[in-house]
Design a protein around this motif. Sequence first.
Motif, mmCIF file in Angstrom:
data_model
loop_
_atom_site.group_PDB
_atom_site.id
_atom_site.type_symbol
_atom_site.label_atom_id
_atom_site.label_comp_id
_atom_site.label_asym_id
_atom_site.label_seq_id
_atom_site.Cartn_x
_atom_site.Cartn_y
_atom_site.Cartn_z
ATOM 1 N N PRO A 157 0.848 -1.196 0.000
ATOM 2 C CA PRO A 157 0.000 0.000 0.000
ATOM 3 C C PRO A 157 0.887 1.251 0.000
ATOM 4 N N ASN A 158 0.472 2.269 -0.723
ATOM 5 C CA ASN A 158 1.268 3.486 -0.813
ATOM 6 C C ASN A 158 0.370 4.702 -0.894
ATOM 7 N N TYR A 159 0.960 5.849 -0.713
ATOM 8 C CA TYR A 159 0.195 7.096 -0.774
ATOM 9 C C TYR A 159 1.046 8.186 -1.396
ATOM 10 N N ARG A 160 0.399 9.288 -1.768
ATOM 11 C CA ARG A 160 1.084 10.454 -2.311
ATOM 12 C C ARG A 160 0.612 11.694 -1.569
ATOM 13 N N SER A 161 1.409 12.724 -1.618
ATOM 14 C CA SER A 161 1.122 13.932 -0.845
ATOM 15 C C SER A 161 0.204 14.893 -1.593
ATOM 16 N N THR B 97 -2.808 14.843 -2.848
ATOM 17 C CA THR B 97 -3.463 14.424 -4.086
ATOM 18 C C THR B 97 -4.788 15.140 -4.303
ATOM 19 N N PHE C 147 5.904 8.511 -4.725
ATOM 20 C CA PHE C 147 5.017 7.665 -3.928
ATOM 21 C C PHE C 147 5.703 7.340 -2.599
ATOM 22 N N ARG C 148 4.897 7.054 -1.584
ATOM 23 C CA ARG C 148 5.424 6.753 -0.265
ATOM 24 C C ARG C 148 4.769 5.495 0.290
ATOM 25 N N ALA D 133 3.955 4.036 3.719
ATOM 26 C CA ALA D 133 3.834 4.641 5.046
ATOM 27 C C ALA D 133 4.618 3.879 6.100
#
Length: 225
Positions: free
Chosen positions: A199-203, A205, A214-215, A217
């Motif tokens: 799982p990843n996220y972006r700042s 968005t 991408f990050r 967590a």
Amino acid sequence: MKNSRRLFLKSACAVVVAASGYTIAKSSTESVEIDGKKYALVHDETKCIGCDACSIACREVNQVPEGVSRLKIEREGPYGEYPDQYFRFTRKSCQQCEDTPCVKVCPTGAAYKDPETGIVSVDSWKCVGCQYCIAACPYQVRFINPVTHAADKCDFCKETRLKEGKQPACVSACPTQALTFGDLKDPESNIVKVLKSAPNYRSKTELGTRPKVFRIASREGEVTL
């Protein structure tokens, strides 16, 4: 000679903006069709130890002057109660947006997205130091280089390491392999495999910028006191 050219561009830009500011703003929002690669980066916060090897390598390879930085690792914490405390390390650098606020506001074309790589870059020769791009960047990562007097930021080492067919300096320098760089258009690339595996996220968005950093967590306990 270089300063004279920049001064000429700055003066010409000021005249044009005064005469037809709307025209510049309108034309600068035209998107560039990317036919080549789409380079991106993953920062795995679960592996990052905050050693700053990445930022040091970035400074050396790209000759970034003291007092400014293309890349920072920000430390948050400690969280939790002793002895079960932990830190979080996050990367602060250009997010390589697909929808680029900085490019849209640049009156000279100095800020641009490279159609071959998808990398957002700065042409220091064209930059007049107006700082519109700095004001427009929602991630607050651009700065004026005190040596070139032009806007500057991370460009994935496009003019240094990538030209040599190598990985960005930060990626190569990371001792824990917390950084993965590659082409999102290549389904067999390491970066695509990493993004599919965790799982990843972006700042930010919600702003519609579609960042390409991408990050993964961080989790409690990866760094303890």
